[in-house]
Design a protein around this motif. Structure first.
Motif, PDB file in Angstrom:
ATOM      1  N   ALA A  48       0.534  -1.296   0.031  1.00 25.42           N
ATOM      2  CA  ALA A  48       0.041   0.186  -0.106  1.00 25.42           C
ATOM      3  C   ALA A  48       0.853   1.152   0.075  1.00 25.42           C
ATOM      4  N   ALA A  49       1.927   1.345   0.895  1.00 25.04           N
ATOM      5  CA  ALA A  49       2.610   2.531   0.980  1.00 25.04           C
ATOM      6  C   ALA A  49       3.650   2.750  -0.502  1.00 25.04           C
ATOM      7  N   VAL A  50       3.807   1.685  -1.126  1.00 20.78           N
ATOM      8  CA  VAL A  50       4.533   1.648  -2.562  1.00 20.78           C
ATOM      9  C   VAL A  50       3.490   2.648  -3.542  1.00 20.78           C
ATOM     10  N   GLU A  51       2.303   2.448  -3.425  1.00 18.66           N
ATOM     11  CA  GLU A  51       1.376   2.927  -4.279  1.00 18.66           C
ATOM     12  C   GLU A  51       1.102   4.483  -3.739  1.00 18.66           C
ATOM     13  N   THR A  52       1.071   4.763  -2.594  1.00 19.70           N
ATOM     14  CA  THR A  52       0.704   6.256  -1.843  1.00 19.70           C
ATOM     15  C   THR A  52       2.020   6.931  -1.819  1.00 19.70           C
ATOM     16  N   HIS A  53       3.228   6.323  -1.481  1.00 17.24           N
ATOM     17  CA  HIS A  53       4.470   7.170  -1.257  1.00 17.24           C
ATOM     18  C   HIS A  53       5.202   7.432  -2.542  1.00 17.24           C
ATOM     19  N   ARG A  54       5.040   6.410  -3.262  1.00 19.36           N
ATOM     20  CA  ARG A  54       5.712   6.274  -4.776  1.00 19.36           C
ATOM     21  C   ARG A  54       7.337   6.362  -4.471  1.00 19.36           C
ATOM     22  N   PRO A  55       7.888   5.732  -3.901  1.00 18.93           N
ATOM     23  CA  PRO A  55       9.138   5.918  -3.494  1.00 18.93           C
ATOM     24  C   PRO A  55      10.346   5.576  -4.935  1.00 18.93           C
ATOM     25  N   GLY A  56      11.415   6.364  -4.670  1.00 24.39           N
ATOM     26  CA  GLY A  56      12.368   6.262  -5.668  1.00 24.39           C
ATOM     27  C   GLY A  56      13.367   5.084  -5.527  1.00 24.39           C
ATOM     28  N   VAL A  57      13.660   4.912  -3.872  1.00 29.83           N
ATOM     29  CA  VAL A  57      14.518   3.958  -3.608  1.00 29.83           C
ATOM     30  C   VAL A  57      13.822   3.386  -2.454  1.00 29.83           C
ATOM     31  N   ILE A  58      13.891   2.261  -2.358  1.00 31.32           N
ATOM     32  CA  ILE A  58      13.440   1.285  -1.065  1.00 31.32           C
ATOM     33  C   ILE A  58      14.566   0.678  -0.513  1.00 31.32           C
ATOM     34  N   LEU A  59      14.389   0.833   0.865  1.00 31.13           N
ATOM     35  CA  LEU A  59      15.688   0.195   1.841  1.00 31.13           C
ATOM     36  C   LEU A  59      14.606  -1.033   2.574  1.00 31.13           C
ATOM     37  N   LEU A  60      15.225  -2.239   2.132  1.00 29.36           N
ATOM     38  CA  LEU A  60      14.501  -3.354   2.412  1.00 29.36           C
ATOM     39  C   LEU A  60      14.999  -4.469   3.242  1.00 29.36           C
ATOM     40  N   ASP A  61      14.468  -4.758   4.340  1.00 25.11           N
ATOM     41  CA  ASP A  61      14.976  -5.768   5.280  1.00 25.11           C
ATOM     42  C   ASP A  61      15.003  -7.131   4.423  1.00 25.11           C
ATOM     43  N   LEU A  62      16.079  -7.840   4.727  1.00 20.15           N
ATOM     44  CA  LEU A  62      16.048  -8.917   3.980  1.00 20.15           C
ATOM     45  C   LEU A  62      15.123 -10.200   4.511  1.00 20.15           C
ATOM     46  N   PHE A  63      15.032  -9.989   5.655  1.00 22.13           N
ATOM     47  CA  PHE A  63      14.428 -11.370   6.430  1.00 22.13           C
ATOM     48  C   PHE A  63      13.239 -10.643   7.254  1.00 22.13           C
ATOM     49  N   MET A  64      11.958 -10.569   6.763  1.00 19.93           N
ATOM     50  CA  MET A  64      10.990 -10.254   7.645  1.00 19.93           C
ATOM     51  C   MET A  64       9.849 -11.257   7.555  1.00 19.93           C
ATOM     52  N   PRO A  65       9.270 -11.452   8.858  1.00 23.55           N
ATOM     53  CA  PRO A  65       8.233 -12.337   9.140  1.00 23.55           C
ATOM     54  C   PRO A  65       7.156 -12.202   8.057  1.00 23.55           C
ATOM     55  N   GLY A  66       6.944 -13.547   7.510  1.00 28.06           N
ATOM     56  CA  GLY A  66       5.872 -13.630   6.377  1.00 28.06           C
ATOM     57  C   GLY A  66       6.274 -13.007   5.064  1.00 28.06           C
ATOM     58  N   MET A  67       7.317 -12.914   4.807  1.00 27.78           N
ATOM     59  CA  MET A  67       7.945 -12.291   3.525  1.00 27.78           C
ATOM     60  C   MET A  67       9.122 -13.128   2.895  1.00 27.78           C
ATOM     61  N   GLU A  68       9.003 -13.255   1.845  1.00 25.41           N
ATOM     62  CA  GLU A  68      10.136 -14.031   1.059  1.00 25.41           C
ATOM     63  C   GLU A  68      10.665 -12.688   0.262  1.00 25.41           C
ATOM     64  N   ALA A  69      11.947 -12.283   0.581  1.00 26.68           N
ATOM     65  CA  ALA A  69      12.421 -10.963  -0.169  1.00 26.68           C
ATOM     66  C   ALA A  69      12.312 -11.387  -1.616  1.00 26.68           C
ATOM     67  N   LYS A  70      12.723 -12.322  -2.264  1.00 27.90           N
ATOM     68  CA  LYS A  70      12.687 -12.573  -3.588  1.00 27.90           C
ATOM     69  C   LYS A  70      11.294 -12.188  -4.162  1.00 27.90           C
ATOM     70  N   ASP A  71      10.254 -12.652  -3.588  1.00 26.93           N
ATOM     71  CA  ASP A  71       8.922 -12.378  -4.039  1.00 26.93           C
ATOM     72  C   ASP A  71       8.583 -10.752  -3.933  1.00 26.93           C
ATOM     73  N   MET A  72       9.101 -10.289  -2.726  1.00 30.44           N
ATOM     74  CA  MET A  72       8.812  -8.859  -2.276  1.00 30.44           C
ATOM     75  C   MET A  72       9.467  -8.031  -3.276  1.00 30.44           C
ATOM     76  N   ILE A  73      10.775  -8.372  -3.662  1.00 31.88           N
ATOM     77  CA  ILE A  73      11.386  -7.497  -4.428  1.00 31.88           C
ATOM     78  C   ILE A  73      10.769  -7.830  -6.322  1.00 31.88           C
ATOM     79  N   LYS A  74      10.290  -8.561  -6.315  1.00 24.53           N
ATOM     80  CA  LYS A  74       9.541  -8.685  -7.818  1.00 24.53           C
ATOM     81  C   LYS A  74       8.198  -7.980  -7.696  1.00 24.53           C
ATOM     82  N   THR A  75       7.488  -7.986  -6.334  1.00 24.69           N
ATOM     83  CA  THR A  75       6.162  -7.337  -6.405  1.00 24.69           C
ATOM     84  C   THR A  75       6.626  -5.737  -6.517  1.00 24.69           C
ATOM     85  N   LEU A  76       7.545  -5.373  -5.665  1.00 27.04           N
ATOM     86  CA  LEU A  76       7.727  -3.842  -5.655  1.00 27.04           C
ATOM     87  C   LEU A  76       8.288  -3.341  -7.050  1.00 27.04           C
ATOM     88  N   LYS A  77       9.172  -4.331  -7.771  1.00 25.02           N
ATOM     89  CA  LYS A  77       9.445  -3.784  -9.110  1.00 25.02           C
ATOM     90  C   LYS A  77       8.405  -3.769  -9.985  1.00 25.02           C
TER      91      LYS A  77
END
Lengths: 123, 201
Positions: A41-70
């Motif tokens: 939701a924040a990606v849609e509202t904030h429209r960041p140019g750069v994202i600082l992503l924690d590699l290991f977060m509960p309930g998140m596969e970083a690989k999938d998250m990167i694809k979704t963000l991209k």
């Protein structure tokens, strides 16, 4: 020139909220979310140019998250920020850069500026 | 008969060390950013629209204190974990051994959103044996039942001249350890649901 928009995705709230304050004092436009669901939701509202992503977060596969963000913002640059000190991880190749916690804020800003330069075609 | 070797034991120690250092780096990152923010308030005081209130500063300092306590507790657990290998055999508390192992696995369980629910019988006596080997056996049992988002129930109790560590997650499990490496301890699965680590008292 408008400030660079940053989004911090990290489940450590005390860490992320303090980092937001520090970056905003340095004339960035930073925001933070603390779970994968809010990130989308924040990606849609904030429209960041750069994202600082924690590699290991509960309930998140970083690989999938990167694809979704991209998928959401194709030209967004992602910097992985993690306490996991293994730069040989494959996942890092799909991000712009990698920085290990705890971070030195000037090192982080340097990487963010490099990511912004890449977006502008300067790197 | 199952198989376990010193190589497996070393891999377990390596896993604990990597989980510990990862967690400590996160703790340090929080302290680093919050202390940095305090410093920024001084450095950038002229550009701040309003000076920070005492309550805000106190909240940050309390958060740093809490983080230091967490780090200290983790360091204490790792120190104890290391010293459990000082001698091949010693007298130890099974309850303490279990709690310490679970504390050191916190990074793993948090990542998988696994909650640990423990019930430790207060009348568990000390046993003589290798606490580090018990921790390896417990680690393998926890890994066998670990499922994303599912709680793990761990209890200790006395039965038939033994101390039992019972481990369940609600899902079916098929786990057994009867390797010579763990003797006289062993682990079996009861009714396809609960792992019992059996430690002769």
């Amino acid at each position: 020139m408008p400030p660079v928009k940053l989004l911090i995705i990290d489940d450590e709230e005390d860490y992320a909220s303090a980092l937001v304050e520090r970056l905003n004092l340095r004339r960035f436009d930073a925001a933070a979310v603390y779970n994968a669901k809010d990130a989308l939701a924040a990606v849609e509202t904030h429209r960041p140019g750069v994202i600082l992503l924690d590699l290991f977060m509960p309930g998140m596969e970083a690989k999938d998250m990167i694809k979704t963000l991209k998928d959401a913002i194709p030209d967004v640059e992602i910097i992985i920020v993690s306490g996991h000190a293994d730069p040989a991880l494959d996942i890092i190749k799909s991000a712009f850069d990698y920085i290990i916690k705890p971070i030195e804020i000037n090192d982080l800003i340097e990487k963010v500026n490099m990511a912004v330069s890449k977006q502008k075609g300067a790197v | 008969m199952t198989n376990c070797s010193q190589q497996d034991h070393l891999a377990f120690i390596g896993k604990i060390l990597s989980l510990y250092t990862h967690e400590q780096k996160n703790h340090l990152a929080i302290i680093n950013e919050q202390a940095g923010f305090l410093g920024d308030m001084i450095e950038f005081s002229e550009t701040l629209s309003a000076l920070p209130e005492a309550g805000q500063l106190l909240s940050i300092i309390k958060s740093i204190d809490a983080q230091i306590k967490k780090s200290s507790d983790m360091a204490k657990s790792l120190n104890s974990f290391g010293h459990r290998m000082d001698t091949a055999l010693c007298s130890f508390s099974v309850n303490d051994c279990v709690k310490e192992t679970l504390a050191l696995l916190h990074r793993f369980t948090a990542q998988k959103r696994i909650t640990i629910e423990g019930g430790y019988a207060p009348d568990i006596t000390h046993v003589t044996g290798s606490p580090s080997t018990l921790q390896l056996l417990l680690f393998r049992a926890v890994m066998a039942v670990a499922e994303e988002n599912a709680p793990i129930h761990i209890k200790t109790f006395n039965a038939d001249n033994s101390i039992i560590i019972g481990i369940t997650s609600g899902s079916p499990v098929d786990f057994m350890e009867d390797s010579d490496y763990f003797k006289p301890m062993r682990a079996i699965t009861i009714n396809g649901r609960e792992i019992n680590i059996i430690i002769p008292a």
